[in-house]
Design an enzyme around this catalytic site. Structure first.
Site, PDB file in Angstrom:
ATOM      1  N   GLY B  36       0.845  -1.072   0.071  1.00 36.74           N
ATOM      2  CA  GLY B  36       0.026  -0.138   0.094  1.00 36.74           C
ATOM      3  C   GLY B  36       0.597   1.294  -0.156  1.00 36.74           C
ATOM      4  O   GLY B  36       2.060   1.140   0.155  1.00 36.74           O
ATOM      5  N   ASP B 115       7.209  -6.107   5.332  1.00 37.84           N
ATOM      6  CA  ASP B 115       6.420  -4.677   5.335  1.00 37.84           C
ATOM      7  C   ASP B 115       7.149  -3.831   4.401  1.00 37.84           C
ATOM      8  O   ASP B 115       8.520  -3.896   4.364  1.00 37.84           O
ATOM      9  CB  ASP B 115       6.576  -3.946   6.450  1.00 37.84           C
ATOM     10  CG  ASP B 115       5.938  -2.694   6.701  1.00 37.84           C
ATOM     11  OD1 ASP B 115       5.246  -2.428   5.645  1.00 37.84           O
ATOM     12  OD2 ASP B 115       6.282  -1.978   7.648  1.00 37.84           O
ATOM     13  N   SER B 478      46.386   5.159 -27.997  1.00 35.06           N
ATOM     14  CA  SER B 478      47.453   4.742 -27.168  1.00 35.06           C
ATOM     15  C   SER B 478      48.495   4.121 -28.133  1.00 35.06           C
ATOM     16  O   SER B 478      49.661   3.917 -27.378  1.00 35.06           O
ATOM     17  CB  SER B 478      46.748   3.831 -26.193  1.00 35.06           C
ATOM     18  OG  SER B 478      46.372   2.554 -26.757  1.00 35.06           O
ATOM     19  N   SER B 548      38.299  -1.985 -26.153  1.00 35.04           N
ATOM     20  CA  SER B 548      37.933  -2.803 -24.821  1.00 35.04           C
ATOM     21  C   SER B 548      37.947  -2.434 -23.692  1.00 35.04           C
ATOM     22  O   SER B 548      38.620  -2.788 -22.687  1.00 35.04           O
ATOM     23  CB  SER B 548      38.546  -4.441 -25.140  1.00 35.04           C
ATOM     24  OG  SER B 548      39.821  -4.123 -25.144  1.00 35.04           O
TER      25      SER B 548
END
Lengths: 300, 637
Positions: B36, B115, B478, B548
């Site tokens: 609820g 709950d 790189s 990657s």
């Protein structure tokens, strides 16, 4: 068709949890406080691995202010079941002047319980530790997971806990992290007592009423367990029939006056009781969120 | 208020504790969930159940009274909600943000209540609480009727396979206990419930605050109500564990118990069915059969064990069986497959990455699983199927799953323990999803690998070399391709059979359908990994030069290959150096925003933690770097 009783279901769940941890963790340990919850845990652990003995040692965090009866029960149990026992104790506490009479409860529990516990876990490299916490004990515990993750500093982050679905527990962790596991999370105090009665589990005699020397202090009935107990001016021990619902350091644990000398009497008293079991523990008092703060620090 | 007749009676406890205990040892256990919103009075209802069942002690009540004045929303009256709102931070905000478990008992049953919060963003918590519940209480505010979130909660309850639903129309006191209001809410709900497949539910008009129809019915205020009180209903519904006993026997093996050479037991909790000594069993997925010798427990050997019990079985034969296997009725084993379709709920801040390998845990089995892009996402409000490429936190979708080896399971709607699984992120170790298997996509036992007459060892032997995959990873610019080319040249001069895979020969052909989103980058690497694996099988030394960026994918490729075959080479060039070179002018475009998802700028690069080889391109020329690498992979055979 045979329908399982609530105790059978709780037992089966706890056994399942013990086995999951042993299968997935590298170096588990069980926190053994020698109290009733620990006694039930030990019983469940013996069931889980039968006919093998529990494949992990017991760790007792001794404060140096434990009840003599409790230590005797501990040593007897360890001997009888052939268990491996590790005792963690803050050896410097006395030299530092830390004791339950002069030291505030927060500092005392940090120095005597939380710190030695954390040191022992780190020193032995335990990556999983079974604890006897139950969700019905306290509001902060109600939300605790069964597998509760601690970072390398043993801290608990209530905002960063893994969801637990079905009976699937995620025990994966990074190096240095550890898990606190609560196999009896779903047991209530009544379940514990009913199970102790049903399974005839041997518990510390302090849970049964007996005439003991007591003094009344700050609304609590304290038992003078040995001659280190510091009497205040005017205090004179009075022998009363008392017992304990929960066990901690003896100068901080309140007894209740009781005639309950048999298991059924205890359960009867508990069912008719009007105070919660932690009421007798000075350590849990303070602001209502204090348990949560202590858990974040690494307390069990 | 009506007498709480079903709660524990102090009189019996005081007079005859033995009779009381006898009676109480045989209680059953029901787990339920309450759903609820913050305002439906859920916490108040649970507080009321605890209070009425005497689970609140005087010291707690005193704390509650002082808290009620400080934080309460009910004026001078006791605010039951404060009993159940747990953590400090939540109490400050006045909301519940997690799953909390509460306990109470009546004369007939013991209850565990999950709950869970009602707000939109916490699907995760509700799914968690629902996974162990036999019954759901769906709360509706009588003044507001069936709301969007009522539908949402009902859908989740149904999704998680809860078969007993209670519609608790709360706050009846605020609508004057009006029957017409109640009837119209029930009619509304019925129409919706049927549309999602909830065929039955029990509707009860209640007031958690005043106590109407909680323990006894009808309350004086609702003489028109003919059904049971909430507690009476909770005491009588059938528990799921009982239903599982009628199914064929299945027990996931958790742990092999081997205390000495004479005893070998298989420990586990029975997921379904019944077992007796002498019963024939089959180990899944291996298919080996044996019979049960003993059902060993601490309390002695048993003649029979049923679903829900934790036991240890010994078998008549020495069969291979370990954690992750499942012991099943020999004549009626479960399915085993490495491909299935499942509905799943995403529970992590970081969205699903289709194609990435996650740990999948089902029963005691832990395997690597990859998820296809979802077939669709389910809009939890409209229940429409939406197109989706991934799932974000709290999203629910349907997708195909593939595992690295066959797993044994039952569809979730047959057995929750055997069909429910979790996914675990391999790097953060977080539980990222909960899934429910819908159906098998194929019977894995029908799929046989084509036996090859010429083995990969034969291929490699002919070439006089050990196959390897030299995996170059690093930022754009790189120097990966330059160095890889140089390594290949030098290997060629050494008479080695090599092949270089890079963006140029892969992106334009095999992977031309892929872009640069995270999901596409993962798929790109997966395909490159598969091609590299085939080439290694053919005996080649494969060189790959791809950014990657994600560790998980590089690890995935490593796992595809034989041990030692994957050589991760980290071309370790700092971002400022790579950006300074900017041979293709890409960094400039990325900085200006012209190019999106550029690694190092607005997309992360996760450097290898322990690469086999690391090269420093600041101090080494490409030729030096190549010689350095080759020196480290010698001997080549």
């Amino acid at each position: 068709m045979r329908s399982l009783t609530h105790l059978e279901r709780l037992e089966a769940e706890s056994i399942h949890i013990f086995r999951e941890v042993v299968a997935e963790a590298e170096n588990p340990v069980m926190l053994y406080s020698v109290g009733k919850d620990s006694s039930v845990m030990l019983h469940l652990a013996r069931k889980a691995f039968y006919p093998a003995p529990p494949p992990f040692p017991m760790l007792h965090v001794a404060s140096g202010w434990d009840f003599a009866d409790l230590l005797a029960h501990r040593d007897r149990t360890v001997r009888e079941y052939g268990l491996r026992l590790i005792i963690a104790q803050n050896e410097e506490a006395e030299a530092q002047g830390i004791n339950p009479f002069d030291t505030g409860s927060a500092l005392y529990s940090q120095a005597q319980l939380t710190d030695p516990l954390k040191r022992a876990l780190t020193a032995h490299g335990f990556d999983a530790a079974f604890g006897g916490g139950r969700r019905d004990e306290e509001k902060a515990r109600a939300k605790e997971r069964i597998f509760s993750f601690r970072n390398a500093a043993h801290r608990w982050d209530p905002k960063n806990q893994r969801p637990e679905l079905w009976n699937l527990y995620n025990a994966k962790k990074a190096k240095g992290e550890s898990i606190r596991v609560f196999p009896i999370s779903n047991w209530t105090e009544l379940d514990i007592w009913q199970y102790i009665a049903l399974e005839k589990i041997d518990i510390v005699p302090l849970y049964f009423s007996k005439p003991r020397p007591t003094v009344e202090r700050d609304g609590m009935l304290l038992v003078v367990d040995d001659d280190r107990f510091r009497l205040e001016p005017g205090e004179e021990p009075v022998t009363r029939p008392v017992r304990f619902r929960t066990l901690g350091c003896y100068p901080l644990t309140g007894a209740t006056e009781s005639e309950a000398t048999e298991m059924n009497d205890i359960i009867q008293e508990m069912l008719l009781a009007t105070g919660s079991e932690r009421q007798g523990r000075a350590i849990d008092k303070g602001q209502s969120a204090s348990m949560e703060d202590k858990k974040a620090e690494g307390y069990f | 208020m009506n007498a709480p007749s079903s709660f524990q009676t102090d009189a019996l406890i005081a007079e005859d504790i033995e009779a009381y205990l006898e009676q109480h040892q045989n209680k059953s256990l029901l787990r339920f969930i309450t759903c609820g919103s913050v305002d439906d009075g859920k916490s108040t209802l649970i507080g009321r159940l605890l209070y009425d069942s005497k689970m609140i002690f005087e010291d707690q009540l005193a704390a509650l009274e002082s808290d009620s004045i400080k934080h309460g929303t009910q004026g001078q009256e006791i605010d039951f909600a404060l009993l159940v709102d747990g953590l400090a931070a939540e109490r400050e905000q006045g909301i519940t943000i997690d799953v909390a478990y509460r306990f109470f008992a009546t004369e007939k049953r013991k209850f565990i209540v999950a709950d869970t919060p009602g707000h939109e963003q916490y699907t995760r918590n509700m799914v968690t609480g629902a996974s162990t519940a036999d019954l759901a209480v769906i709360l509706v505010d009588a003044r507001k009727g069936v709301l969007q979130q009522t539908r949402r909660h009902s859908y989740l309850v149904h999704l998680l396979g809860i078969r007993h639903v209670v519609l608790a129309v709360n706050k009846m006191d605020l609508v004057g206990y009006d029957r017409a209001t109640f009837d119209s809410i029930v009619a509304d709900y019925r129409a919706f419930a049927q549309s999602i497949g909830i065929s039955e539910f029990t509707a009860i008009p209640i007031s958690g605050f005043k106590g109407d129809n909680i323990t006894a019915a009808p309350s004086a205020n609702t003489p028109w109500y003919e059904g049971p009180a909430l507690i009476q209903h909770l005491e009588t519904v059938e528990v799921d564990a009982a239903a599982a006993q009628t199914q064929p026997f299945r027990m996931p093996v958790q742990w092999v118990n081997r205390p000495n050479l004479d005893f070998r037991g298989f420990a586990g909790q029975i997921a379904s069915g019944t077992i007796r000594p002498g019963d024939p069993v089959r180990i899944v997925p291996s298919g080996k059969t044996s019979t049960v010798k003993t059902i060993t427990t601490f309390d002695g050997d048993l003649d029979e064990a049923v679903a829900g019990q934790s036991v240890t079985l010994t078998l008549a034969d020495e069969v291979d069986c370990s954690r992750g296997d499942l012991i099943a009725a020999a004549g009626d084993p479960p399915q085993a497959s490495d491909q299935f379709c499942a509905t799943f709920v995403w529970m992590d801040e970081e969205a699903l990455k289709p194609g990435r390998g996650y740990w999948l845990k089902i029963g005691s089995q832990m395997v690597t699983a990859t998820v296809q892009p979802p077939k669709y996402e389910i809009d939890i409000n409209s229940l429409e199927h939406l197109a989706a490429r991934t799932l974000d936190l709290n999203a629910i979708g349907v997708a195909e799953f593939a595992t690295d080896r066959p797993i044994a399971f039952e569809p979730y709607d047959v057995n929750r323990q055997l069909g429910g699984f979790i996914l675990i992120d391999k790097f953060t170790n977080a539980t990222v999803a909960a899934g429910m298997i819908a159906f098998n996509l194929r019977r894995a036992d029908n799929v046989h690998w084509q036996p090859l007459a010429i083995t990969r060892e034969d291929h490699a032997g002919l070439k006089n070399q050990t196959p390897r995959v030299l995996w170059f990873t690093g930022l754009s610019g790189s120097g990966k391709s330059t160095i890889a080319n140089e390594v290949e040249k030098q290997l060629f001069l050494m008479n080695r059979h090599t092949f270089l895979l890079d963006g140029d020969n892969v992106r334009h052909g095999l992977n031309r359908d892929l872009g640069f989103t995270e999901a596409d980058r993962i798929e790109n690497i997966r395909r490159v990994g598969e091609v590299a694996k085939l080439m290694a099988d053919a005996g080649l030394i494969v060189l790959t030069a791809f950014i990657s960026p994600f560790r998980a994918e590089r690890e995935m490729v490593r796992k595809m290959l034989a041990a030692g075959e994957f050589i991760e080479i980290f071309v370790d060039t700092p971002l400022d150096v790579a950006e300074g070179r900017d041979v293709k002018g890409l960094y400039k475009k990325a900085r200006s925003g012209e190019l999106k998802n550029f690694t190092g700028i607005d997309s992360p690069y996760e450097p290898p933690e322990s690469p086999e080889i690391r090269v420093n391109t600041v101090d080494m020329t490409p030729e030096e770097a190549a010689r350095y690498i080759i020196a480290r992979i010698l001997p080549l055979k």
